[in-house]
Write an enzyme that holds these catalytic residues in place. Structure first.
Site, short mmCIF file in Angstrom:
data_model
loop_
_atom_site.label_atom_id
_atom_site.label_comp_id
_atom_site.label_asym_id
_atom_site.label_seq_id
_atom_site.Cartn_x
_atom_site.Cartn_y
_atom_site.Cartn_z
CB CYS A 97 4.92 67.46 -6.93
SG CYS A 97 5.62 68.71 -8.03
CD GLU A 128 10.76 62.58 -7.47
OE1 GLU A 128 11.08 62.56 -8.67
OE2 GLU A 128 11.04 63.54 -6.72
CB THR A 164 11.52 66.00 -9.76
OG1 THR A 164 11.25 65.79 -8.36
CG2 THR A 164 10.50 65.23 -10.59
CB SER A 223 16.17 67.90 2.74
OG SER A 223 15.97 68.51 1.49
CB SER A 267 12.09 70.27 2.60
OG SER A 267 13.50 70.22 2.79
#
Length: 290
Positions: A97, A128, A164, A223, A267
């Protein structure tokens, strides 16, 4: 008459959409495409892409591959992954991203400058976060929750960043705590690196959850941002249920409700929320025919 509304603000964020598009484009060319980790934290979407030919691997499996194509998902990867790809002649399809990529670059620049504690507000072990910590050769300090901030050395410089998809409210609490405890001889700088396409969903999903009798939050249980958004729905509307797909809908939840809201995480694919809506309609039609 029962009213069912799908939240227009829910569904894939830009980064996830781009990663899936890149995967679909490569798969359309034929040949094998590997993906390092689940392309998205949603089992049903992963199953759909697997049926198209996407092969999910982990880092250990990647070490055994040579002369193949590997897609890097939106979460991003540490420098060691790119080095391995060069060593094994692996072609990287980079779907990191842009928001994450910019954050990686900022952290690496700060680390290369030297000095101070680089602190990342994020989930330990999250893909991430691993990519972000990798920019510092593993030296960044990860704090998952507000209480973890107390482990920092307030006599030394602190440079604070965030995963993020973390909570903006909790990030500001951490900032306030550090500001009130940092030594007068030390420097503190914070960088608001929370993605607004995720952060802005909080107030929107609060309003959405408030106007329905029942909320079905459709989301893979792995998630990270899904947990944050689901908890917000629960705070606003106690009649909220987390489901991964239509098979988990309990018919008893539908009794006596006039409106149902269906929403999800960054997601969660739109088609899956639509399947849940169709399943509810089917259940109601079956009842009326009895």
């Amino acid at each position: 008459m029962l009213k069912i509304e799908i939240d227009n603000g829910s569904g894939f964020c830009f980064g996830v959409t781009t990663a899936i598009q890149k995967a679909e484009e490569e798969l359309a060319k034929g040949g094998t495409l590997y993906c390092l980790g689940d392309i998205v934290h949603n089992g049903m979407e992963c199953d759909r892409l697997r049926d198209m030919g996407l092969v999910t691997i982990d880092h250990e499996q990647m070490k055994q591959l040579h002369d193949v194509k590997v897609l890097l998902r939106a979460h991003g990867e540490p420098p060691s992954t790119y080095e391995l790809a060069r060593k094994n002649h692996i072609e990287i399809i980079d779907a990191t991203c842009p928001v994450v990529l910019k954050l990686q670059q900022r952290i690496k620049k700060q680390y290369d400058t030297g000095g101070g504690q680089i602190v990342i507000f994020g989930k330990e072990g999250h893909a991430e976060v691993l990519g972000l910590v990798g920019q510092t050769a593993g030296n960044a300090i990860v704090i998952e929750h507000f209480d973890d901030v107390k482990v920092l050395d307030f006599s030394r410089d602190i440079f604070l960043y965030s995963q993020t998809t973390k909570s903006l409210e909790e990030f500001h609490r951490i900032i306030n705590y550090i500001q009130s405890h940092i030594s007068s001889d030390a420097t503190f700088r914070s960088f608001d690196t929370i993605c607004r396409s995720v952060a802005n969903r909080m107030p929107n999903i609060s309003q959405f959850a408030a106007r329905h009798d029942l909320i079905l939050f459709v989301c893979g249980r792995k998630s990270s941002n899904g947990k944050v958004l689901y908890n917000e729905c629960c705070r606003v509307n106690s009649n909220t249920h987390l489901i991964e797909g239509p098979d988990e809908i309990d018919g008893s939840w539908l009794e006596g409700v006039g409106t149902i809201g269906i929403c999800g995480a960054t997601s969660t694919p739109k088609w899956l929320m639509e399947q849940c809506r169709d399943a509810i309609v089917g259940k109601k039609n079956d009842e009326s025919e009895r």
